[in-house]
Scaffold this motif. Structure first.
Motif, PDB file in Angstrom:
ATOM      1  N   GLY A  41      19.640 -50.945  -3.467  1.00  0.00           N
ATOM      2  CA  GLY A  41      20.174 -51.355  -4.766  1.00  0.00           C
ATOM      3  C   GLY A  41      21.639 -51.000  -4.880  1.00  0.00           C
ATOM      4  O   GLY A  41      22.437 -51.294  -3.986  1.00  0.00           O
ATOM      5  N   ASN A  42      22.015 -50.318  -5.964  1.00  0.00           N
ATOM      6  CA  ASN A  42      23.410 -49.916  -6.182  1.00  0.00           C
ATOM      7  C   ASN A  42      23.639 -48.440  -5.888  1.00  0.00           C
ATOM      8  O   ASN A  42      24.629 -47.861  -6.333  1.00  0.00           O
ATOM      9  CB  ASN A  42      23.817 -50.222  -7.632  1.00  0.00           C
ATOM     10  N   SER A  43      22.739 -47.843  -5.149  1.00  0.00           N
ATOM     11  CA  SER A  43      22.831 -46.421  -4.833  1.00  0.00           C
ATOM     12  C   SER A  43      23.473 -46.192  -3.470  1.00  0.00           C
ATOM     13  O   SER A  43      23.664 -47.120  -2.692  1.00  0.00           O
ATOM     14  CB  SER A  43      21.435 -45.788  -4.825  1.00  0.00           C
ATOM     15  N   TRP A  44      23.795 -44.952  -3.199  1.00  0.00           N
ATOM     16  CA  TRP A  44      24.062 -44.516  -1.828  1.00  0.00           C
ATOM     17  C   TRP A  44      22.704 -44.292  -1.162  1.00  0.00           C
ATOM     18  O   TRP A  44      21.675 -44.220  -1.851  1.00  0.00           O
ATOM     19  CB  TRP A  44      24.849 -43.205  -1.828  1.00  0.00           C
ATOM     20  N   ALA A  45      22.714 -44.177   0.164  1.00  0.00           N
ATOM     21  CA  ALA A  45      21.455 -43.939   0.875  1.00  0.00           C
ATOM     22  C   ALA A  45      21.707 -43.121   2.132  1.00  0.00           C
ATOM     23  O   ALA A  45      22.804 -43.161   2.712  1.00  0.00           O
ATOM     24  CB  ALA A  45      20.785 -45.257   1.241  1.00  0.00           C
ATOM     25  N   ILE A  46      20.696 -42.379   2.519  1.00  0.00           N
ATOM     26  CA  ILE A  46      20.713 -41.705   3.819  1.00  0.00           C
ATOM     27  C   ILE A  46      19.464 -42.131   4.578  1.00  0.00           C
ATOM     28  O   ILE A  46      18.348 -42.052   4.054  1.00  0.00           O
ATOM     29  CB  ILE A  46      20.783 -40.165   3.677  1.00  0.00           C
ATOM     30  N   LEU A  47      19.671 -42.621   5.792  1.00  0.00           N
ATOM     31  CA  LEU A  47      18.583 -43.001   6.694  1.00  0.00           C
ATOM     32  C   LEU A  47      18.623 -42.030   7.862  1.00  0.00           C
ATOM     33  O   LEU A  47      19.640 -41.906   8.543  1.00  0.00           O
ATOM     34  CB  LEU A  47      18.775 -44.438   7.183  1.00  0.00           C
ATOM     35  N   PHE A  48      17.514 -41.325   8.075  1.00  0.00           N
ATOM     36  CA  PHE A  48      17.493 -40.395   9.209  1.00  0.00           C
ATOM     37  C   PHE A  48      16.229 -40.601  10.036  1.00  0.00           C
ATOM     38  O   PHE A  48      15.146 -40.784   9.499  1.00  0.00           O
ATOM     39  CB  PHE A  48      17.656 -38.938   8.753  1.00  0.00           C
ATOM     40  N   SER A  49      16.410 -40.614  11.353  1.00  0.00           N
ATOM     41  CA  SER A  49      15.309 -40.934  12.263  1.00  0.00           C
ATOM     42  C   SER A  49      14.809 -39.690  12.976  1.00  0.00           C
ATOM     43  O   SER A  49      15.501 -38.678  13.076  1.00  0.00           O
ATOM     44  CB  SER A  49      15.757 -41.973  13.295  1.00  0.00           C
ATOM     45  N   HIS A  50      13.577 -39.813  13.506  1.00  0.00           N
ATOM     46  CA  HIS A  50      12.890 -38.690  14.147  1.00  0.00           C
ATOM     47  C   HIS A  50      12.203 -39.152  15.422  1.00  0.00           C
ATOM     48  O   HIS A  50      11.716 -40.276  15.495  1.00  0.00           O
ATOM     49  CB  HIS A  50      11.855 -38.093  13.192  1.00  0.00           C
ATOM     50  N   PRO A  51      12.158 -38.281  16.426  1.00  0.00           N
ATOM     51  CA  PRO A  51      11.516 -38.663  17.685  1.00  0.00           C
ATOM     52  C   PRO A  51      10.025 -38.983  17.562  1.00  0.00           C
ATOM     53  O   PRO A  51       9.531 -39.903  18.201  1.00  0.00           O
ATOM     54  CB  PRO A  51      11.735 -37.446  18.585  1.00  0.00           C
ATOM     55  N   ASN A  52       9.307 -38.221  16.732  1.00  0.00           N
ATOM     56  CA  ASN A  52       7.851 -38.406  16.748  1.00  0.00           C
ATOM     57  C   ASN A  52       7.208 -37.710  15.551  1.00  0.00           C
ATOM     58  O   ASN A  52       7.701 -36.689  15.081  1.00  0.00           O
ATOM     59  CB  ASN A  52       7.259 -37.817  18.042  1.00  0.00           C
ATOM     60  N   ASP A  53       6.116 -38.272  15.057  1.00  0.00           N
ATOM     61  CA  ASP A  53       5.322 -37.596  14.040  1.00  0.00           C
ATOM     62  C   ASP A  53       4.631 -36.370  14.655  1.00  0.00           C
ATOM     63  O   ASP A  53       4.430 -36.295  15.875  1.00  0.00           O
ATOM     64  CB  ASP A  53       4.239 -38.537  13.496  1.00  0.00           C
ATOM     65  N   PHE A  54       4.246 -35.446  13.798  1.00  0.00           N
ATOM     66  CA  PHE A  54       3.495 -34.250  14.213  1.00  0.00           C
ATOM     67  C   PHE A  54       4.238 -33.454  15.295  1.00  0.00           C
ATOM     68  O   PHE A  54       3.627 -32.986  16.259  1.00  0.00           O
ATOM     69  CB  PHE A  54       2.089 -34.633  14.706  1.00  0.00           C
ATOM     70  N   THR A  55       5.549 -33.346  15.146  1.00  0.00           N
ATOM     71  CA  THR A  55       6.344 -32.504  16.044  1.00  0.00           C
ATOM     72  C   THR A  55       7.020 -31.434  15.195  1.00  0.00           C
ATOM     73  O   THR A  55       7.339 -31.662  14.021  1.00  0.00           O
ATOM     74  CB  THR A  55       7.383 -33.322  16.827  1.00  0.00           C
ATOM     75  N   PRO A  56       7.252 -30.248  15.764  1.00  0.00           N
ATOM     76  CA  PRO A  56       7.656 -29.103  14.936  1.00  0.00           C
ATOM     77  C   PRO A  56       9.018 -29.250  14.259  1.00  0.00           C
ATOM     78  O   PRO A  56       9.137 -28.997  13.049  1.00  0.00           O
ATOM     79  CB  PRO A  56       7.641 -27.926  15.921  1.00  0.00           C
TER      80      PRO A  56
ATOM     81  N   ASP B  60       0.982 -32.607   6.397  1.00  0.00           N
ATOM     82  CA  ASP B  60       1.540 -31.422   7.048  1.00  0.00           C
ATOM     83  C   ASP B  60       2.924 -31.092   6.489  1.00  0.00           C
ATOM     84  O   ASP B  60       3.259 -29.919   6.296  1.00  0.00           O
ATOM     85  CB  ASP B  60       1.657 -31.642   8.560  1.00  0.00           C
ATOM     86  N   ILE B  61       3.721 -32.131   6.248  1.00  0.00           N
ATOM     87  CA  ILE B  61       5.076 -31.924   5.729  1.00  0.00           C
ATOM     88  C   ILE B  61       5.025 -31.245   4.364  1.00  0.00           C
ATOM     89  O   ILE B  61       5.752 -30.275   4.101  1.00  0.00           O
ATOM     90  CB  ILE B  61       5.831 -33.267   5.645  1.00  0.00           C
ATOM     91  N   LYS B  62       4.159 -31.747   3.485  1.00  0.00           N
ATOM     92  CA  LYS B  62       4.037 -31.153   2.149  1.00  0.00           C
ATOM     93  C   LYS B  62       3.529 -29.707   2.233  1.00  0.00           C
ATOM     94  O   LYS B  62       3.968 -28.842   1.469  1.00  0.00           O
ATOM     95  CB  LYS B  62       3.120 -32.003   1.269  1.00  0.00           C
ATOM     96  N   SER B  63       2.623 -29.461   3.156  1.00  0.00           N
ATOM     97  CA  SER B  63       2.105 -28.106   3.333  1.00  0.00           C
ATOM     98  C   SER B  63       3.215 -27.166   3.800  1.00  0.00           C
ATOM     99  O   SER B  63       3.371 -26.055   3.274  1.00  0.00           O
ATOM    100  CB  SER B  63       0.953 -28.108   4.342  1.00  0.00           C
ATOM    101  N   TYR B  64       3.996 -27.606   4.772  1.00  0.00           N
ATOM    102  CA  TYR B  64       5.087 -26.762   5.293  1.00  0.00           C
ATOM    103  C   TYR B  64       6.149 -26.531   4.218  1.00  0.00           C
ATOM    104  O   TYR B  64       6.719 -25.441   4.111  1.00  0.00           O
ATOM    105  CB  TYR B  64       5.725 -27.396   6.532  1.00  0.00           C
ATOM    106  N   ALA B  65       6.419 -27.573   3.405  1.00  0.00           N
ATOM    107  CA  ALA B  65       7.402 -27.444   2.325  1.00  0.00           C
ATOM    108  C   ALA B  65       6.870 -26.626   1.157  1.00  0.00           C
ATOM    109  O   ALA B  65       7.627 -26.256   0.256  1.00  0.00           O
ATOM    110  CB  ALA B  65       7.824 -28.833   1.835  1.00  0.00           C
TER     111      ALA B  65
ATOM    112  N   CYS C 161      10.831 -31.943  13.665  1.00  0.00           N
ATOM    113  CA  CYS C 161      10.810 -33.051  12.704  1.00  0.00           C
ATOM    114  C   CYS C 161      10.125 -32.642  11.403  1.00  0.00           C
ATOM    115  O   CYS C 161      10.581 -33.001  10.306  1.00  0.00           O
ATOM    116  CB  CYS C 161      10.087 -34.262  13.296  1.00  0.00           C
ATOM    117  N   THR C 162       9.051 -31.903  11.512  1.00  0.00           N
ATOM    118  CA  THR C 162       8.323 -31.476  10.321  1.00  0.00           C
ATOM    119  C   THR C 162       9.193 -30.570   9.452  1.00  0.00           C
ATOM    120  O   THR C 162       9.213 -30.703   8.219  1.00  0.00           O
ATOM    121  CB  THR C 162       7.021 -30.759  10.719  1.00  0.00           C
ATOM    122  N   THR C 163       9.952 -29.662  10.087  1.00  0.00           N
ATOM    123  CA  THR C 163      10.846 -28.795   9.300  1.00  0.00           C
ATOM    124  C   THR C 163      11.926 -29.617   8.608  1.00  0.00           C
ATOM    125  O   THR C 163      12.313 -29.321   7.467  1.00  0.00           O
ATOM    126  CB  THR C 163      11.509 -27.716  10.175  1.00  0.00           C
ATOM    127  N   GLU C 164      12.408 -30.661   9.272  1.00  0.00           N
ATOM    128  CA  GLU C 164      13.480 -31.481   8.696  1.00  0.00           C
ATOM    129  C   GLU C 164      12.990 -32.297   7.499  1.00  0.00           C
ATOM    130  O   GLU C 164      13.651 -32.340   6.442  1.00  0.00           O
ATOM    131  CB  GLU C 164      14.048 -32.423   9.753  1.00  0.00           C
TER     132      GLU C 164
END
Length: 228
Positions: free
Chosen positions: A27-42, A82-87, A44-47
């Motif tokens: 839309g009319n916002s700024w955005a950040i797109l960030f990529s990750h090597p794989n799901d269920f990796t340590p 898992d992400i919500k649990s770690y956060a 990436c989960t912290t990020e």
């Protein structure tokens, strides 16, 4: 590969919240797109957990957040638990979408693939790419980290604050600048313009060359210092 200042390409992609058109989603916002090597990796989960915790900051800056991983939506949905649990957060809805890119089409198009990071099937995975896109859909910053190095999200917030500040005012942010620190007058501003804009707030640091280009001012916070 998208270069700085270029229009960020539009695309359609499946995510955990359904199909999106990227430009329409921004839309009319700024955005950040960030990529990750794989799901269920340590790492990436912290990020992704850190991004969850920082959502109030991104919202303050008017920045939408979206992630990408070379896995399916079904995998993302399970990983989110898992992400919500770690956060250590409780929420019904995850605060940002995660793009499915099993085919690697989008990762290839955006130059995200890391040839040294392979899946168990031997396919290249996406690197830790960061793209910051402004409200005009232009790419304003890119950072590529290897899979073994987690991102510094404090730096990402700092950069967005710098980009938005320097868009609004005729200033640049010096080394290690943080919000509230002094800033530098852009070289395109003449001495007369600088004196008119900043008056007694303008400070010139002497250097051996005798050139008066090290011009320091407090971080602008009012319309009297606007670039407009």
């Amino acid at each position: 590969m998208v270069l700085l200042g270029e229009q960020f390409p539009n695309f359609e992609a499946q995510t955990n919240i359904g199909m999106i058109n990227f430009h329409e989603w921004i839309g009319n916002s700024w955005a950040i797109l960030f990529s990750h090597p794989n799901d269920f990796t340590p790492v990436c989960t912290t990020e992704l957990a850190r991004a969850v915790k920082l959502m109030p900051e991104f919202q303050r800056l008017g920045v939408k957040v979206i992630a990408l991983s070379c896995n399916s939506v079904d995998s993302h949905v399970e990983w989110i638990k898992d992400i919500k649990s770690y956060a250590d957060v409780t929420m019904d809805d995850f605060p940002y979408p995660i793009i499915e890119d099993v085919s690697r089409i989008l990762s290839t198009k955006l130059g995200m693939l890391d040839p040294d990071e392979l899946s168990k099937e031997g396919l290249p995975m996406s690197a830790r790419a960061v793209f910051i896109i402004d409200q005009n859909k232009k790419m304003r910053l890119s950072i590529i980290y290897p899979a073994t190095t987690g991102r510094n999200f404090d730096e990402i917030i700092r950069v967005i604050e710098s980009l938005q500040l320097t868009d609004k005012y005729k200033v640049a942010t010096p080394v290690d600048w943080k919000k509230g620190d002094e800033v530098m007058v852009q070289p395109t501003v003449t001495d007369n313009q600088a004196k008119k804009l900043y008056a007694d707030k303008l400070k010139i640091i002497p250097v051996p060359s005798g050139k008066q280009y090290m011009r320091i001012v407090p971080q602008p916070e009012d319309s009297s210092m606007s670039a407009n």
